[in-house]
Scaffold this motif. Structure first.
Motif, PDB file in Angstrom:
ATOM      1  N   PRO A  95      18.286  54.867  81.006  1.00 28.87           N
ATOM      2  CA  PRO A  95      17.869  53.629  81.667  1.00 28.87           C
ATOM      3  C   PRO A  95      18.312  53.527  83.119  1.00 28.87           C
ATOM      4  CG  PRO A  95      19.623  53.218  80.075  1.00 28.87           C
ATOM      5  CD  PRO A  95      19.158  54.616  79.844  1.00 28.87           C
ATOM      6  N   LEU A  96      19.492  54.021  83.426  1.00 31.41           N
ATOM      7  CA  LEU A  96      19.965  53.970  84.810  1.00 31.41           C
ATOM      8  C   LEU A  96      19.103  54.859  85.698  1.00 31.41           C
ATOM      9  CD1 LEU A  96      22.067  52.984  86.853  1.00 31.41           C
ATOM     10  CD2 LEU A  96      23.526  54.900  86.178  1.00 31.41           C
ATOM     11  N   THR A  97      18.773  56.038  85.223  1.00 28.08           N
ATOM     12  CA  THR A  97      17.939  56.961  85.995  1.00 28.08           C
ATOM     13  C   THR A  97      16.533  56.393  86.196  1.00 28.08           C
ATOM     14  OG1 THR A  97      19.192  58.820  85.086  1.00 28.08           O
ATOM     15  CG2 THR A  97      17.087  59.333  86.116  1.00 28.08           C
ATOM     16  N   ARG A  98      15.991  55.755  85.162  1.00 32.54           N
ATOM     17  CA  ARG A  98      14.671  55.139  85.303  1.00 32.54           C
ATOM     18  C   ARG A  98      14.685  54.065  86.385  1.00 32.54           C
ATOM     19  NH1 ARG A  98      14.852  54.619  79.694  1.00 32.54           N
ATOM     20  NH2 ARG A  98      14.597  52.349  79.830  1.00 32.54           N
ATOM     21  N   ALA A  99      15.742  53.268  86.400  1.00 38.05           N
ATOM     22  CA  ALA A  99      15.835  52.213  87.408  1.00 38.05           C
ATOM     23  C   ALA A  99      15.959  52.802  88.806  1.00 38.05           C
ATOM     24  CB  ALA A  99      17.028  51.310  87.109  1.00 38.05           C
ATOM     25  N   VAL A 100      16.726  53.878  88.935  1.00 37.66           N
ATOM     26  CA  VAL A 100      16.898  54.534  90.231  1.00 37.66           C
ATOM     27  C   VAL A 100      15.572  55.093  90.727  1.00 37.66           C
ATOM     28  CG1 VAL A 100      17.941  56.554  91.354  1.00 37.66           C
ATOM     29  CG2 VAL A 100      19.347  55.046  89.947  1.00 37.66           C
ATOM     30  N   ARG A 101      14.809  55.699  89.841  1.00 42.52           N
ATOM     31  CA  ARG A 101      13.532  56.311  90.241  1.00 42.52           C
ATOM     32  C   ARG A 101      12.482  55.257  90.612  1.00 42.52           C
ATOM     33  NH1 ARG A 101      13.233  61.827  88.861  1.00 42.52           N
ATOM     34  NH2 ARG A 101      14.473  62.516  87.071  1.00 42.52           N
ATOM     35  N   THR A 102      12.485  54.120  89.914  1.00 44.14           N
ATOM     36  CA  THR A 102      11.401  53.149  90.067  1.00 44.14           C
ATOM     37  C   THR A 102      11.746  51.968  90.962  1.00 44.14           C
ATOM     38  OG1 THR A 102      12.087  51.923  88.078  1.00 44.14           O
ATOM     39  CG2 THR A 102      10.527  53.747  87.777  1.00 44.14           C
ATOM     40  N   GLY A 103      13.002  51.860  91.395  1.00 46.93           N
ATOM     41  CA  GLY A 103      13.382  50.731  92.235  1.00 46.93           C
ATOM     42  C   GLY A 103      13.539  49.440  91.460  1.00 46.93           C
ATOM     43  N   ALA A 104      13.959  49.538  90.201  1.00 48.11           N
ATOM     44  CA  ALA A 104      14.168  48.358  89.368  1.00 48.11           C
ATOM     45  C   ALA A 104      15.602  47.859  89.514  1.00 48.11           C
ATOM     46  CB  ALA A 104      13.877  48.682  87.902  1.00 48.11           C
ATOM     47  N   ILE A 105      15.855  46.673  88.976  1.00 46.45           N
ATOM     48  CA  ILE A 105      17.219  46.180  88.832  1.00 46.45           C
ATOM     49  C   ILE A 105      17.758  46.712  87.512  1.00 46.45           C
ATOM     50  CG2 ILE A 105      18.658  44.133  88.491  1.00 46.45           C
ATOM     51  CD1 ILE A 105      16.750  42.581  90.276  1.00 46.45           C
ATOM     52  N   CYS A 106      18.926  47.339  87.552  1.00 45.40           N
ATOM     53  CA  CYS A 106      19.571  47.821  86.331  1.00 45.40           C
ATOM     54  C   CYS A 106      20.759  46.915  86.043  1.00 45.40           C
ATOM     55  CB  CYS A 106      20.038  49.266  86.478  1.00 45.40           C
ATOM     56  SG  CYS A 106      20.705  49.960  84.940  1.00 45.40           S
ATOM     57  N   TYR A 107      20.715  46.255  84.901  1.00 42.91           N
ATOM     58  CA  TYR A 107      21.756  45.298  84.523  1.00 42.91           C
ATOM     59  C   TYR A 107      22.583  45.883  83.392  1.00 42.91           C
ATOM     60  CZ  TYR A 107      23.796  40.997  82.595  1.00 42.91           C
ATOM     61  OH  TYR A 107      24.657  40.037  82.120  1.00 42.91           O
ATOM     62  N   LEU A 108      23.839  46.171  83.678  1.00 42.32           N
ATOM     63  CA  LEU A 108      24.764  46.692  82.681  1.00 42.32           C
ATOM     64  C   LEU A 108      25.592  45.527  82.167  1.00 42.32           C
ATOM     65  CD1 LEU A 108      25.949  49.955  84.511  1.00 42.32           C
ATOM     66  CD2 LEU A 108      23.959  49.612  83.015  1.00 42.32           C
ATOM     67  N   GLN A 148      18.660  47.913  92.486  1.00 44.45           N
ATOM     68  CA  GLN A 148      19.908  47.161  92.599  1.00 44.45           C
ATOM     69  C   GLN A 148      20.672  47.278  91.292  1.00 44.45           C
ATOM     70  OE1 GLN A 148      19.557  42.967  93.457  1.00 44.45           O
ATOM     71  NE2 GLN A 148      21.606  42.847  94.314  1.00 44.45           N
ATOM     72  N   LEU A 149      21.967  47.443  91.419  1.00 40.86           N
ATOM     73  CA  LEU A 149      22.836  47.554  90.264  1.00 40.86           C
ATOM     74  C   LEU A 149      23.554  46.224  90.054  1.00 40.86           C
ATOM     75  CD1 LEU A 149      24.038  49.500  88.124  1.00 40.86           C
ATOM     76  CD2 LEU A 149      25.825  50.054  89.789  1.00 40.86           C
ATOM     77  N   VAL A 150      23.491  45.714  88.826  1.00 40.73           N
ATOM     78  CA  VAL A 150      24.180  44.477  88.470  1.00 40.73           C
ATOM     79  C   VAL A 150      24.990  44.736  87.209  1.00 40.73           C
ATOM     80  CG1 VAL A 150      23.946  42.033  87.889  1.00 40.73           C
ATOM     81  CG2 VAL A 150      22.285  43.106  89.421  1.00 40.73           C
ATOM     82  N   ILE A 151      26.255  44.357  87.223  1.00 38.85           N
ATOM     83  CA  ILE A 151      27.083  44.493  86.034  1.00 38.85           C
ATOM     84  C   ILE A 151      27.703  43.136  85.715  1.00 38.85           C
ATOM     85  CG2 ILE A 151      27.591  46.910  86.557  1.00 38.85           C
ATOM     86  CD1 ILE A 151      30.398  46.090  87.399  1.00 38.85           C
ATOM     87  N   SER A 152      28.102  42.964  84.457  1.00 38.41           N
ATOM     88  CA  SER A 152      28.749  41.709  84.079  1.00 38.41           C
ATOM     89  C   SER A 152      29.894  41.991  83.124  1.00 38.41           C
ATOM     90  CB  SER A 152      27.750  40.766  83.407  1.00 38.41           C
ATOM     91  OG  SER A 152      27.431  41.206  82.102  1.00 38.41           O
ATOM     92  N   TYR A 153      30.809  41.036  83.078  1.00 42.12           N
ATOM     93  CA  TYR A 153      31.861  41.103  82.063  1.00 42.12           C
ATOM     94  C   TYR A 153      32.464  39.724  81.877  1.00 42.12           C
ATOM     95  CZ  TYR A 153      36.072  40.868  85.069  1.00 42.12           C
ATOM     96  OH  TYR A 153      37.069  40.461  85.913  1.00 42.12           O
TER      97      TYR A 153
END
Length: 273
Positions: A95-108, A148-153
């Motif tokens: 999923p992270l690689t897909r987001a990097v390739r497509t310009g998506a937001i990756c939310y961890l 864009q990378l977004v993480i939460s905790y």
């Protein structure tokens, strides 16, 4: 483990997800997005972190790929791996690689649940390099425009063994979210659960009463999510007191003494229900 485990499909929404801003979190996120800066969301369980990311992705017109953190997550779950398909070995993006390739937001989501050696893989994406090394392909992928990378905790769960490393934390713009003020939370509950304003205010009163218990034995507070669930039961015709018992009281604890005490508190807040 399949790379599809714990991964939500790419979001495609025609209607904007409902999100009620509390302070300036929307403006901070938009500014970070314009710069391509990664964002760290911190706040209690059920306060709206995931909904906030969904609303921001829609607002920015970007796809959203969500990954739920868990203790068995490996870097391959994020980046990808070779799999056997039809007798051939093929590479499958994570999923992270897909987001990097497509310009998506990756939310961890709840990144603290993953092993720290796994989260290190996001470091090159979370600084000026904006690139993802894919060692098994012997290549490095530059992040596509819009990524864009977004993480939460949840800081309430952090411990010596479960915490975000400083080398990770300092790469992110931090936005702290919390349960909304009563009027705003009542508006959210009414909208999401489909109940009237008086019912929503009563549910919020219950939630705040539980959150404000001195020396509370609960690991988690009564969340906005729980209040919405209770409202949903009430909207289906269940009595409000029974809805709160099922969606809030019984969900918060298995200790019978604690459940009994919470029930008495709810009775005091909802007289005559």
């Amino acid at each position: 483990m399949s790379t599809n485990n714990h991964v939500a499909a790419v979001e495609s929404r025609s209607q904007a997800p409902f999100y009620r801003p509390v302070t300036d979190e929307v403006e901070v996120f938009r500014a970070a997005a314009r710069r391509g800066l990664p964002v760290l969301l911190k706040g209690p369980t059920g306060c709206g972190k995931t909904r906030f990311v969904e609303a921001m992705a829609h607002d920015l017109g970007r796809d959203l790929i969500t990954v739920a953190g868990h203790e068995d997550m490996t870097s391959a779950d994020l980046v990808g791996r070779f799999l056997l398909k039809g007798g051939e070995t093929v590479w499958v993006d994570g999923p992270l690689t897909r987001a990097v390739r497509t310009g998506a937001i990756c939310y961890l989501d709840e990144i603290v649940e993953a092993r720290q050696d796994t989260t290190v893989v996001i470091h090159p994406l979370a600084d000026h390099r904006r690139e993802l090394p894919v060692d098994r392909l012997a290549t490095t992928l530059p992040a596509a425009p819009g990524f864009q990378l977004v993480i939460s905790y949840n800081p309430g769960y952090q411990s010596v063994l479960k915490n975000i490393k400083e080398s990770t934390r300092q790469r992110f713009v931090a936005i702290e979210l919390d349960f909304p003020p009563p009027e705003a939370e009542a508006e959210i509950v009414a909208h999401e659960a489909g109940v009237d304003a008086d019912t929503a205010r009563a549910l919020v009163a219950v939630g705040n009463a539980i959150r404000n218990i001195d020396g509370s034995p609960l690991r988690e507070a009564s969340s906005t999510r729980m209040l919405i669930l209770a409202g949903g039961l009430a909207a289906e015709g269940l009595g409000l007191r029974r809805a709160v018992q099922a969606a809030v009281v019984e969900a918060l604890s298995d200790d019978r003494d604690v459940v009994r005490a919470l029930g008495e508190l709810v009775d005091a807040v909802l007289p005559g229900t």
